[in-house]
Motif scaffolding. Sequence first.
Motif, PDB file in Angstrom:
ATOM      1  N   ILE A 165       0.826  -1.232   0.099  1.00  0.00           N
ATOM      2  CA  ILE A 165      -0.034   0.026  -0.003  1.00  0.00           C
ATOM      3  C   ILE A 165       0.799   1.173  -0.004  1.00  0.00           C
ATOM      4  CG2 ILE A 165      -1.623   1.238   1.428  1.00  0.00           C
ATOM      5  CD1 ILE A 165      -2.959  -1.150   2.142  1.00  0.00           C
ATOM      6  N   ASN A 166       1.824   1.296   0.761  1.00  0.00           N
ATOM      7  CA  ASN A 166       2.634   2.361   0.885  1.00  0.00           C
ATOM      8  C   ASN A 166       3.691   2.413  -0.189  1.00  0.00           C
ATOM      9  OD1 ASN A 166       1.551   3.082   3.115  1.00  0.00           O
ATOM     10  ND2 ASN A 166       2.632   1.767   4.406  1.00  0.00           N
ATOM     11  N   GLY A 167       4.107   1.573  -0.824  1.00  0.00           N
ATOM     12  CA  GLY A 167       4.986   1.395  -2.063  1.00  0.00           C
ATOM     13  C   GLY A 167       4.530   2.259  -3.459  1.00  0.00           C
ATOM     14  N   TRP A 168       5.288   2.117  -4.302  1.00  0.00           N
ATOM     15  CA  TRP A 168       4.781   2.629  -5.903  1.00  0.00           C
ATOM     16  C   TRP A 168       4.483   1.300  -6.645  1.00  0.00           C
ATOM     17  CZ3 TRP A 168       4.852   7.528  -6.866  1.00  0.00           C
ATOM     18  CH2 TRP A 168       5.689   8.547  -6.046  1.00  0.00           C
ATOM     19  N   ALA A 169       3.310   1.543  -7.258  1.00  0.00           N
ATOM     20  CA  ALA A 169       2.740   0.499  -8.203  1.00  0.00           C
ATOM     21  C   ALA A 169       1.492   1.096  -8.631  1.00  0.00           C
ATOM     22  CB  ALA A 169       2.174  -0.578  -7.284  1.00  0.00           C
ATOM     23  N   LEU A 170       0.856   0.535  -9.701  1.00  0.00           N
ATOM     24  CA  LEU A 170      -0.055   0.922 -10.439  1.00  0.00           C
ATOM     25  C   LEU A 170      -1.543   0.839  -9.393  1.00  0.00           C
ATOM     26  CD1 LEU A 170      -0.199  -0.971 -13.572  1.00  0.00           C
ATOM     27  CD2 LEU A 170       0.533   1.481 -13.161  1.00  0.00           C
ATOM     28  N   PHE A 171      -2.269   1.798  -9.260  1.00  0.00           N
ATOM     29  CA  PHE A 171      -3.164   2.127  -8.563  1.00  0.00           C
ATOM     30  C   PHE A 171      -4.114   0.725  -8.084  1.00  0.00           C
ATOM     31  CE2 PHE A 171      -6.020   4.372  -5.420  1.00  0.00           C
ATOM     32  CZ  PHE A 171      -7.434   3.660  -5.739  1.00  0.00           C
ATOM     33  N   SER A 172      -4.776   0.111  -8.919  1.00  0.00           N
ATOM     34  CA  SER A 172      -5.329  -0.928  -8.550  1.00  0.00           C
ATOM     35  C   SER A 172      -4.698  -2.098  -8.371  1.00  0.00           C
ATOM     36  CB  SER A 172      -6.361  -1.327  -9.864  1.00  0.00           C
ATOM     37  OG  SER A 172      -5.725  -1.726 -11.007  1.00  0.00           O
ATOM     38  N   SER A 173      -3.645  -2.535  -8.938  1.00  0.00           N
ATOM     39  CA  SER A 173      -2.887  -3.486  -8.538  1.00  0.00           C
ATOM     40  C   SER A 173      -2.139  -3.415  -7.110  1.00  0.00           C
ATOM     41  CB  SER A 173      -1.691  -4.124  -9.577  1.00  0.00           C
ATOM     42  OG  SER A 173      -0.665  -2.980  -9.576  1.00  0.00           O
ATOM     43  N   LYS A 174      -1.803  -2.330  -6.625  1.00  0.00           N
ATOM     44  CA  LYS A 174      -1.591  -2.333  -5.326  1.00  0.00           C
ATOM     45  C   LYS A 174      -2.350  -2.665  -4.135  1.00  0.00           C
ATOM     46  CE  LYS A 174      -0.730   2.325  -3.664  1.00  0.00           C
ATOM     47  NZ  LYS A 174      -0.359   3.464  -3.380  1.00  0.00           N
ATOM     48  N   TYR A 175      -3.495  -2.045  -4.374  1.00  0.00           N
ATOM     49  CA  TYR A 175      -4.539  -2.592  -3.471  1.00  0.00           C
ATOM     50  C   TYR A 175      -5.109  -3.955  -3.788  1.00  0.00           C
ATOM     51  CZ  TYR A 175      -4.811   2.298  -1.998  1.00  0.00           C
ATOM     52  OH  TYR A 175      -4.526   3.448  -1.521  1.00  0.00           O
ATOM     53  N   GLU A 176      -5.244  -4.375  -4.824  1.00  0.00           N
ATOM     54  CA  GLU A 176      -5.343  -5.881  -5.279  1.00  0.00           C
ATOM     55  C   GLU A 176      -4.512  -6.918  -4.335  1.00  0.00           C
ATOM     56  OE1 GLU A 176      -5.632  -6.543  -9.443  1.00  0.00           O
ATOM     57  OE2 GLU A 176      -7.443  -5.334  -9.697  1.00  0.00           O
ATOM     58  N   ASP A 177      -3.128  -6.591  -4.739  1.00  0.00           N
ATOM     59  CA  ASP A 177      -2.005  -7.262  -4.167  1.00  0.00           C
ATOM     60  C   ASP A 177      -2.241  -7.341  -2.591  1.00  0.00           C
ATOM     61  OD1 ASP A 177      -1.181  -7.824  -6.533  1.00  0.00           O
ATOM     62  OD2 ASP A 177       0.624  -6.514  -6.389  1.00  0.00           O
TER      63      ASP A 177
END
Length: 95
Positions: A20-32
Amino acid sequence: MASEQIARGEEFEKKAEKKINGWALFSSKYEDAADLYEKSANSFKLAKAWDRAAAVYIKLAGCHIKLDSKHEAASAYVDAANSYKKTSPKGYCLS
């Protein structure tokens, strides 16, 4: 066995927080993060650490809200409530 499950739950929870606190695409961050929170909550449930499981289910619901998955968020809140019920079977009266 319970201590192993608690350790696993804590590990999954920490990984979810990093997602959540890292860098990622918006949706995949929360999905992961949601996948990791689910694993964390299940580990806490296996250890019968109901308060910890409930707290993680609430975080899981937050991820589902960010993903606009209302049904999954509601299910996570129900799981949190059921976990809290295990620690206080008589329940609370909220007014």
